[in-house]
Design an enzyme around this catalytic site. Sequence first.
Site, PDB file in Angstrom:
ATOM      1  CG  ASP A  38     -19.708   8.104  14.529  1.00  0.00           C
ATOM      2  OD1 ASP A  38     -20.400   7.532  13.648  1.00  0.00           O
ATOM      3  OD2 ASP A  38     -18.639   7.637  14.955  1.00  0.00           O
ATOM      4  CG  HIS A  47     -16.900   7.090  12.069  1.00  0.00           C
ATOM      5  ND1 HIS A  47     -17.087   6.413  13.243  1.00  0.00           N
ATOM      6  CD2 HIS A  47     -16.069   6.324  11.320  1.00  0.00           C
ATOM      7  CE1 HIS A  47     -16.406   5.278  13.210  1.00  0.00           C
ATOM      8  NE2 HIS A  47     -15.780   5.208  12.048  1.00  0.00           N
ATOM      9  CB  CYS A  85     -12.304   3.835  11.790  1.00  0.00           C
ATOM     10  SG  CYS A  85     -13.695   3.483  10.712  1.00  0.00           S
TER      11      CYS A  85
END
Length: 290
Positions: A229, A258, A182
Amino acid sequence: MEDANASEIDPTASTSARLNREAFVGISAGAAAGIGTVARGLGQGAGLGKTHPPLVAPDDSAIVAAHVELRRPDGAIAAYAASPKNAGPDTPGIVVVMHIWGVDTSIRDVVRRYAKEGYVAIAPDLYSRFHAPSGDGVSDIATFRPFAKQLLDAQADADIRAAANWITAAHPGARVGVTGFCMGGAIALRQAITNGDVFVADAPFYGNPAGIDAGQIRIPICGSYGARDTSIPAESVRAFRDALRVPNDIVIYSTAGHAFFDDQRGAFDPAAAADAWRRTLAFFAKFLRG
């Protein structure tokens, strides 16, 4: 200069509700074995995608895990490290760059998982200077957004370099790679340019390639992304991949969004996570052990 990650992606709100029915196309048979290993590690019937016991326990007999400190010009910062019990001077190393939740239970488990696979691994706490709370069990990004906004590119890069140096100080023959998730995926990807002289290979997980000049990268890249995502368009990942001039393995998983590797939170995608882990281990074995 303020970090480019100041307006950080919210991992809990960046996955499309639309399920791509091409679900497991392109996911290797190795993923099934990985999922089985995960299930055994948790115990029969235990679930992922929520708080659960670690896949590799801190007291696992094959590793040594500990909270350590990295000396920096402005004082020591915290880090979490683990290594195989039989580590030698040439044992390869991996720096794990934390996600927005900090060096939480998920990141600590990743560090231990790498140690179990034969690597010296360390995750520097980039929030150390700000006295951020623990991210264990937290899913509200609002708690950590103020700390992410305080991160400076140059300072984070220097902290990550210090973590790599911590590995090679004890293991002078080690080749060192970097990975991250991330927010940490984007930071890890940047290391291919800013710290490309200390890292041999780079494996970002859903690290936004926006602002990264692929032409400046000189080390191999293994990237893992999700087609669902909403914060990192698949088109931008493909464009980044096509611009790379180094060995690379970039996969966009059709089922995943994500934060799909974070098995402690709801975005977890077991098939994509298992295959990404298999690919990443093969990548690091090739470039750090070869």
